[in-house]
Design an enzyme around this catalytic site. Structure first.
Site, PDB file in Angstrom:
ATOM      1  N   ARG A  43      51.653 105.042  57.237  1.00 22.22           N
ATOM      2  CA  ARG A  43      52.409 106.278  57.024  1.00 22.22           C
ATOM      3  C   ARG A  43      52.972 106.335  55.621  1.00 22.22           C
ATOM      4  O   ARG A  43      52.697 107.219  54.841  1.00 22.22           O
ATOM      5  CB  ARG A  43      53.582 106.371  58.016  1.00 22.22           C
ATOM      6  CG  ARG A  43      53.160 106.583  59.455  1.00 22.22           C
ATOM      7  CD  ARG A  43      54.298 106.298  60.385  1.00 22.22           C
ATOM      8  NE  ARG A  43      54.773 104.931  60.173  1.00 22.22           N
ATOM      9  CZ  ARG A  43      55.633 104.307  60.941  1.00 22.22           C
ATOM     10  NH1 ARG A  43      56.189 104.940  61.945  1.00 22.22           N
ATOM     11  NH2 ARG A  43      55.981 103.071  60.709  1.00 22.22           N
ATOM     12  N   SER A  74      58.279 105.353  66.611  1.00 21.39           N
ATOM     13  CA  SER A  74      58.826 105.199  67.967  1.00 21.39           C
ATOM     14  C   SER A  74      60.335 104.986  67.916  1.00 21.39           C
ATOM     15  O   SER A  74      61.071 105.500  68.759  1.00 21.39           O
ATOM     16  CB  SER A  74      58.152 104.024  68.678  1.00 21.39           C
ATOM     17  OG  SER A  74      56.782 104.272  68.831  1.00 21.39           O
ATOM     18  N   HIS A 127      50.665 108.333  66.536  1.00 16.57           N
ATOM     19  CA  HIS A 127      49.729 107.398  67.184  1.00 16.57           C
ATOM     20  C   HIS A 127      48.539 108.156  67.769  1.00 16.57           C
ATOM     21  O   HIS A 127      47.391 107.745  67.591  1.00 16.57           O
ATOM     22  CB  HIS A 127      50.407 106.660  68.355  1.00 16.57           C
ATOM     23  CG  HIS A 127      51.509 105.718  67.976  1.00 16.57           C
ATOM     24  ND1 HIS A 127      52.703 105.671  68.664  1.00 16.57           N
ATOM     25  CD2 HIS A 127      51.599 104.762  67.014  1.00 16.57           C
ATOM     26  CE1 HIS A 127      53.480 104.725  68.139  1.00 16.57           C
ATOM     27  NE2 HIS A 127      52.835 104.166  67.125  1.00 16.57           N
ATOM     28  N   LYS A 142      60.576  91.637  71.966  1.00 18.10           N
ATOM     29  CA  LYS A 142      60.821  92.881  71.230  1.00 18.10           C
ATOM     30  C   LYS A 142      61.777  93.809  71.984  1.00 18.10           C
ATOM     31  O   LYS A 142      62.144  94.856  71.473  1.00 18.10           O
ATOM     32  CB  LYS A 142      59.496  93.603  70.958  1.00 18.10           C
ATOM     33  CG  LYS A 142      58.754  93.043  69.755  1.00 18.10           C
ATOM     34  CD  LYS A 142      57.819  94.077  69.146  1.00 18.10           C
ATOM     35  CE  LYS A 142      57.358  93.645  67.763  1.00 18.10           C
ATOM     36  NZ  LYS A 142      56.496  94.666  67.127  1.00 18.10           N
TER      37      LYS A 142
HETATM   38  O1  PNS Z   1      53.702  98.777  66.861  1.00 17.62           O
HETATM   39  P1  PNS Z   1      53.991  97.455  66.210  1.00 17.62           P
HETATM   40  O2  PNS Z   1      55.136  96.773  66.943  1.00 17.62           O
HETATM   41  O3  PNS Z   1      54.239  97.572  64.746  1.00 17.62           O
HETATM   42  O4  PNS Z   1      52.686  96.558  66.404  1.00 17.62           O
HETATM   43  C1  PNS Z   1      52.648  95.225  65.951  1.00 17.62           C
HETATM   44  C2  PNS Z   1      51.408  94.498  66.475  1.00 17.62           C
HETATM   45  C3  PNS Z   1      51.308  94.602  67.970  1.00 17.62           C
HETATM   46  C4  PNS Z   1      50.159  95.114  65.850  1.00 17.62           C
HETATM   47  C5  PNS Z   1      51.547  93.023  66.021  1.00 17.62           C
HETATM   48  O5  PNS Z   1      52.817  92.564  66.336  1.00 17.62           O
HETATM   49  C6  PNS Z   1      50.518  92.093  66.666  1.00 17.62           C
HETATM   50  O6  PNS Z   1      49.332  92.181  66.390  1.00 17.62           O
HETATM   51  N1  PNS Z   1      50.999  91.205  67.562  1.00 17.62           N
HETATM   52  C7  PNS Z   1      50.193  90.289  68.304  1.00 17.62           C
HETATM   53  C8  PNS Z   1      50.463  88.856  67.896  1.00 17.62           C
HETATM   54  C9  PNS Z   1      49.590  88.450  66.734  1.00 17.62           C
HETATM   55  O7  PNS Z   1      48.378  88.506  66.774  1.00 17.62           O
HETATM   56  N2  PNS Z   1      50.237  88.035  65.635  1.00 17.62           N
HETATM   57  C10 PNS Z   1      49.542  87.609  64.461  1.00 17.62           C
HETATM   58  C11 PNS Z   1      49.035  88.755  63.612  1.00 17.62           C
HETATM   59  S1  PNS Z   1      50.338  89.800  63.053  1.00 17.62           S
END
Ligand code: PNS
Length: 159
Positions: free
Chosen positions: A90, A128, A17, A41
């Site tokens: 990745r 993570s 990150h 989560k």
């Molecule tokens: O690190 P992660 O958990 O893979 O990140 C996921 C993240 C935060 C990028 C994704 O879950 C997100 O954008 N969540 C916010 C809710 C949202 O906008 N959902 C619709 C688009 S995916």
């Protein structure tokens, strides 16, 4: 001013990150690390703990800031006057889910662009969840996460 958001759970932030944050900070005027505050989560670290660790390890990068968000990512971008979503890729397995999210975000707000950055090969195996797995069994965390946050992770597992 070009503002980019780098969203994620960051539970906790890894060296992969941090590498993306540093590289994105050279491409945009401002990079906002968006920490998803989503209790569904069941994160190991609270949103404030995750934010604090990110602030600690990005302290030396002038145009990087960090903020928590809940709800839709596109709404967070609007609130921050940002126009770009940064995502790190990745491995091939990341692609399908990221592609779907990018298309969904495009449908929700066509003005925003998702920009994918390839991970540095040395970080391609770090996630993570892997970090948590290693920490749970008292394995070495050096090289996986920034050194400053290793004590925070150890404390969670009492090791
Ligand atoms: O690190 P992660 O958990 O893979 O990140 C996921 C993240 C935060 C990028 C994704 O879950 C997100 O954008 N969540 C916010 C809710 C949202 O906008 N959902 C619709 C688009 S995916």
């Amino acid at each position: 001013m070009r503002i980019a958001v780098y969203p994620g759970s960051f539970d906790p932030i890894t060296n992969g990150h941090l590498d993306i944050i540093k590289r994105a900070s050279r491409l945009y005027d401002k990079v906002i690390v968006g920490v998803l505050d989503n209790i569904n989560k069941k994160p190991l670290f609270s949103v404030n703990e995750r934010k604090k660790m990110i602030e600690q390890v990005t302290e030396g990068i002038a145009n990087v800031e960090c903020d928590a968000f809940s709800g839709l990512l596109v709404d967070f971008l609007k609130q921050k006057n940002a126009e770009v979503i940064i995502k790190g890729l990745r491995i091939v397995a990341d692609f399908e889910y990221e592609f779907q999210m990018a298309l969904l975000n495009k449908a929700l707000n066509p003005e925003f662009e998702t920009v994918f950055m390839m991970t540095n090969s040395q970080f391609s195996y770090i996630s993570s969840s892997m970090v948590k797995e290693v920490a749970k069994y008292s394995g070495g965390l050096e090289g996986l996460v920034p050194g400053q946050i290793i004590p925070d992770i150890r404390k969670k597992y009492n090791n």
